[in-house]
Design a protein around this motif. Structure first.
Motif, PDB file in Angstrom:
ATOM      1  N   MET A   1      -5.021   7.606   2.363  1.00  0.00           N
ATOM      2  CA  MET A   1      -4.204   6.348   1.715  1.00  0.00           C
ATOM      3  C   MET A   1      -5.197   5.145   2.213  1.00  0.00           C
ATOM      4  SD  MET A   1      -0.598   4.812   2.123  1.00  0.00           S
ATOM      5  CE  MET A   1       0.384   5.990   1.143  1.00  0.00           C
ATOM      6  N   GLN A   2      -5.546   4.423   1.005  1.00  0.00           N
ATOM      7  CA  GLN A   2      -6.579   3.298   1.257  1.00  0.00           C
ATOM      8  C   GLN A   2      -5.906   2.047   0.908  1.00  0.00           C
ATOM      9  OE1 GLN A   2      -9.788   3.299  -1.441  1.00  0.00           O
ATOM     10  NE2 GLN A   2     -11.225   2.305  -0.016  1.00  0.00           N
ATOM     11  N   TYR A   3      -6.087   1.057   1.486  1.00  0.00           N
ATOM     12  CA  TYR A   3      -5.438  -0.328   1.535  1.00  0.00           C
ATOM     13  C   TYR A   3      -6.598  -1.370   1.317  1.00  0.00           C
ATOM     14  CZ  TYR A   3      -1.551   1.987   3.564  1.00  0.00           C
ATOM     15  OH  TYR A   3      -0.429   2.727   3.796  1.00  0.00           O
ATOM     16  N   LEU A   4      -6.365  -2.075   0.187  1.00  0.00           N
ATOM     17  CA  LEU A   4      -7.366  -2.851  -0.160  1.00  0.00           C
ATOM     18  C   LEU A   4      -6.931  -4.410   0.165  1.00  0.00           C
ATOM     19  CD1 LEU A   4      -8.382  -1.608  -3.755  1.00  0.00           C
ATOM     20  CD2 LEU A   4      -9.630  -1.353  -1.522  1.00  0.00           C
ATOM     21  N   ARG A   5      -7.736  -5.219   0.746  1.00  0.00           N
ATOM     22  CA  ARG A   5      -7.427  -6.501   0.939  1.00  0.00           C
ATOM     23  C   ARG A   5      -7.150  -7.330  -0.140  1.00  0.00           C
ATOM     24  NH1 ARG A   5     -10.826  -8.490   5.293  1.00  0.00           N
ATOM     25  NH2 ARG A   5      -9.824  -7.022   6.599  1.00  0.00           N
ATOM     26  N   THR A   6      -6.006  -8.226  -0.386  1.00  0.00           N
ATOM     27  CA  THR A   6      -5.986  -8.805  -1.575  1.00  0.00           C
ATOM     28  C   THR A   6      -6.164 -10.474  -1.292  1.00  0.00           C
ATOM     29  OG1 THR A   6      -3.608  -8.862  -1.619  1.00  0.00           O
ATOM     30  CG2 THR A   6      -4.445  -6.940  -2.698  1.00  0.00           C
ATOM     31  N   GLY A   7      -6.006 -10.653  -0.207  1.00  0.00           N
ATOM     32  CA  GLY A   7      -5.851 -12.248   0.137  1.00  0.00           C
ATOM     33  C   GLY A   7      -6.818 -12.631   1.396  1.00  0.00           C
ATOM     34  N   GLY A   8      -7.081 -13.758   1.703  1.00  0.00           N
ATOM     35  CA  GLY A   8      -7.939 -14.284   2.661  1.00  0.00           C
ATOM     36  C   GLY A   8      -7.228 -14.012   4.071  1.00  0.00           C
ATOM     37  N   ARG A  78       4.681  -1.912   8.305  1.00  0.00           N
ATOM     38  CA  ARG A  78       4.230  -0.605   8.765  1.00  0.00           C
ATOM     39  C   ARG A  78       2.851  -0.661   9.293  1.00  0.00           C
ATOM     40  NH1 ARG A  78       2.253   0.580   3.474  1.00  0.00           N
ATOM     41  NH2 ARG A  78       3.528  -0.602   2.188  1.00  0.00           N
ATOM     42  N   VAL A  79       2.578   0.256  10.080  1.00  0.00           N
ATOM     43  CA  VAL A  79       1.280   0.415  10.819  1.00  0.00           C
ATOM     44  C   VAL A  79       0.307   0.888   9.565  1.00  0.00           C
ATOM     45  CG1 VAL A  79      -0.188   1.506  12.235  1.00  0.00           C
ATOM     46  CG2 VAL A  79       2.061   0.577  13.162  1.00  0.00           C
ATOM     47  N   VAL A  80      -0.687   0.405   9.486  1.00  0.00           N
ATOM     48  CA  VAL A  80      -1.787   0.992   8.428  1.00  0.00           C
ATOM     49  C   VAL A  80      -3.045   1.769   9.308  1.00  0.00           C
ATOM     50  CG1 VAL A  80      -0.962  -0.112   6.496  1.00  0.00           C
ATOM     51  CG2 VAL A  80      -2.943  -0.924   7.713  1.00  0.00           C
ATOM     52  N   ARG A  81      -3.216   0.945  10.487  1.00  0.00           N
ATOM     53  CA  ARG A  81      -4.521   1.704  10.941  1.00  0.00           C
ATOM     54  C   ARG A  81      -4.603   1.437  12.499  1.00  0.00           C
ATOM     55  NH1 ARG A  81      -9.196  -1.366   8.493  1.00  0.00           N
ATOM     56  NH2 ARG A  81      -7.994  -0.677   6.659  1.00  0.00           N
ATOM     57  N   GLN A  82      -4.878   2.153  13.152  1.00  0.00           N
ATOM     58  CA  GLN A  82      -5.372   1.932  14.788  1.00  0.00           C
ATOM     59  C   GLN A  82      -6.445   2.755  15.250  1.00  0.00           C
ATOM     60  OE1 GLN A  82      -2.155   2.259  17.621  1.00  0.00           O
ATOM     61  NE2 GLN A  82      -3.058   0.885  18.848  1.00  0.00           N
ATOM     62  N   ALA A  83      -7.584   2.167  15.579  1.00  0.00           N
ATOM     63  CA  ALA A  83      -8.583   3.054  15.903  1.00  0.00           C
ATOM     64  C   ALA A  83      -8.484   4.126  17.148  1.00  0.00           C
ATOM     65  CB  ALA A  83      -9.874   2.339  15.957  1.00  0.00           C
ATOM     66  N   PRO A  84      -8.848   5.364  17.122  1.00  0.00           N
ATOM     67  CA  PRO A  84      -8.365   5.892  18.497  1.00  0.00           C
ATOM     68  C   PRO A  84      -9.153   5.404  19.582  1.00  0.00           C
ATOM     69  CG  PRO A  84      -9.383   7.462  16.718  1.00  0.00           C
ATOM     70  CD  PRO A  84      -9.279   6.045  16.179  1.00  0.00           C
ATOM     71  N   GLY A  85      -8.282   5.192  20.545  1.00  0.00           N
ATOM     72  CA  GLY A  85      -8.534   4.442  22.158  1.00  0.00           C
ATOM     73  C   GLY A  85      -8.918   3.075  21.899  1.00  0.00           C
TER      74      GLY A  85
END
Length: 96
Positions: A1-8, A78-85
């Protein structure tokens, strides 16, 4: 799933509290700091590991220097991303 930033995004460091239910159903809570905020998302640092797509409640207390009156922002997202570690966590805001 990809999320595109739509605003600043606005780079701002504010105290943040995040709540979610663990897979066991237990209510969890962590505190941290925002890195940036946009109209549809929050990038924050928290010392917690939360799975992507986990529903979260985010609370940000805005400083009186900006708002002139006490203002607390409560968001459902909802959480969309968290890098491992990593402590960096990104969440999309669904409602506030």
């Amino acid at each position: 799933m990809q999320y595109l930033r739509t605003g600043g995004r606005i780079p701002i460091e504010l105290p943040v509290e995040i709540r979610w239910k663990a897979p066991s159903g237990k209510l969890k809570e962590a505190q941290g700091e925002t890195v940036s905020i946009s109209s549809n998302g929050v990038h924050m640092t928290v010392a917690a590991k939360i799975r992507p797509q986990t529903p979260v409640t985010i609370t940000v207390r805005l400083p009186l220097e900006f708002t002139k009156v006490p203002l607390v922002l409560h968001c459902q997202g909802r959480v969309v991303r968290q890098a491992p570690g990593a402590t960096g966590l990104r969440a999309v805001i669904d409602d506030y």
